[in-house]
Motif scaffolding. Sequence first.
Motif, PDB file in Angstrom:
ATOM      1  N   ARG A   1      70.018  57.970  19.335  1.00 24.30           N
ATOM      2  CA  ARG A   1      69.339  58.571  20.413  1.00 24.30           C
ATOM      3  C   ARG A   1      69.910  59.841  20.444  1.00 24.30           C
TER       4      ARG A   1
ATOM      5  N   ALA B   1      63.912  65.062  25.192  1.00 27.43           N
ATOM      6  CA  ALA B   1      63.690  64.181  26.555  1.00 27.43           C
ATOM      7  C   ALA B   1      63.768  65.031  27.731  1.00 27.43           C
TER       8      ALA B   1
ATOM      9  N   LEU C   1      64.743  60.506  33.927  1.00 24.74           N
ATOM     10  CA  LEU C   1      64.890  59.939  32.622  1.00 24.74           C
ATOM     11  C   LEU C   1      65.179  58.516  32.416  1.00 24.74           C
TER      12      LEU C   1
ATOM     13  N   ALA D   1      62.086  56.538  32.752  1.00 21.53           N
ATOM     14  CA  ALA D   1      61.134  56.564  31.358  1.00 21.53           C
ATOM     15  C   ALA D   1      62.166  55.739  30.175  1.00 21.53           C
ATOM     16  N   GLY D   2      63.344  55.298  30.747  1.00 22.52           N
ATOM     17  CA  GLY D   2      63.776  54.589  29.702  1.00 22.52           C
ATOM     18  C   GLY D   2      64.831  55.279  28.807  1.00 22.52           C
ATOM     19  N   VAL D   3      65.191  56.362  29.268  1.00 20.13           N
ATOM     20  CA  VAL D   3      66.266  57.346  28.490  1.00 20.13           C
ATOM     21  C   VAL D   3      67.669  57.331  29.528  1.00 20.13           C
TER      22      VAL D   3
END
Lengths: 114, 114
Positions: free
Chosen positions: A16, A23, A41, A44-46
């Motif tokens: 990651r 990102a 974020l 968005a999956g972060v």
Amino acid sequence: MPIAADILEALRLELRRGTLILAVLGTLRAEQYGYSLKTRLAEAGVDIDEGALYPMLRRLESQGLLVSEWREEGKRQKRFYRLSADGAGALEQLTAEWRAMNAALNSIIEGGRT
Amino acid sequence: MPIAADILEALRLELRRGTLILAVLGTLRAEQYGYSLKTRLAEAGVDIDEGALYPMLRRLESQGLLVSEWREEGKRQKRFYRLSADGAGALEQLTAEWRAMNAALNSIIEGGRT
DNA sequence: GTACATACTGTGTGGCGCACACTGTATGTG
DNA sequence: CACATACAGTGTGCGCCACACAGTATGTAC
């Protein structure tokens, strides 16, 4: 036992790492303050920790990739960040890098398949 | 001046970091020794330093993701590495992670486009 | 008005892992 | 014998993230 969970977790984290900046830069094409950035974020999956996010924003600003400004919104003082011109350039180059790495990894991973 | 080259270089390195392990694990589905592994990765577009590669191989072996064996080939002793069963599992999971991160990043990067 | 959630912004420390510089042996070749 | 290169390492410094911790402001339920 299956593969030790903590080992996998460490590998995941390592994987990651570099993507966080990408990102963040990508999201900051539209102005955001820290908290809304973190929220966006996450959507968005972060998931990014505050202890990583705020120092990163400082760092990127000191490098001239971001600009920030204190401003009141909704009866609160918030620090708004957005990409600078240099930041936009960096985002472009990093995106290109990312795509190249993707291609390399795909060739490796697909390549060996029986 | 354009964006300071050293800043971009640092970001590039950071971006590369996590992908190294994935590239190594992916390549080691086929048995390799250190030097041939480095060569193969370079051909695929992934340059990895010996000072990163050898410790990484040790680490991955100590975690049970790789197995290694000294063997003679071409009149030389070489240490051959290949994925263990656990390593194959880890590779699978990391690949899935990678694809998920890719999707997240793509949605961020494409998403903001005017 | 007071307790609690949550929006919002931070700081400090530890640890992991890469880049870089360096070391050292064996094999082949002019 | 000198040199290239195949091959396998080691040691150090540094950057960055995760985790734990800290602190203020706003809204809301009671």
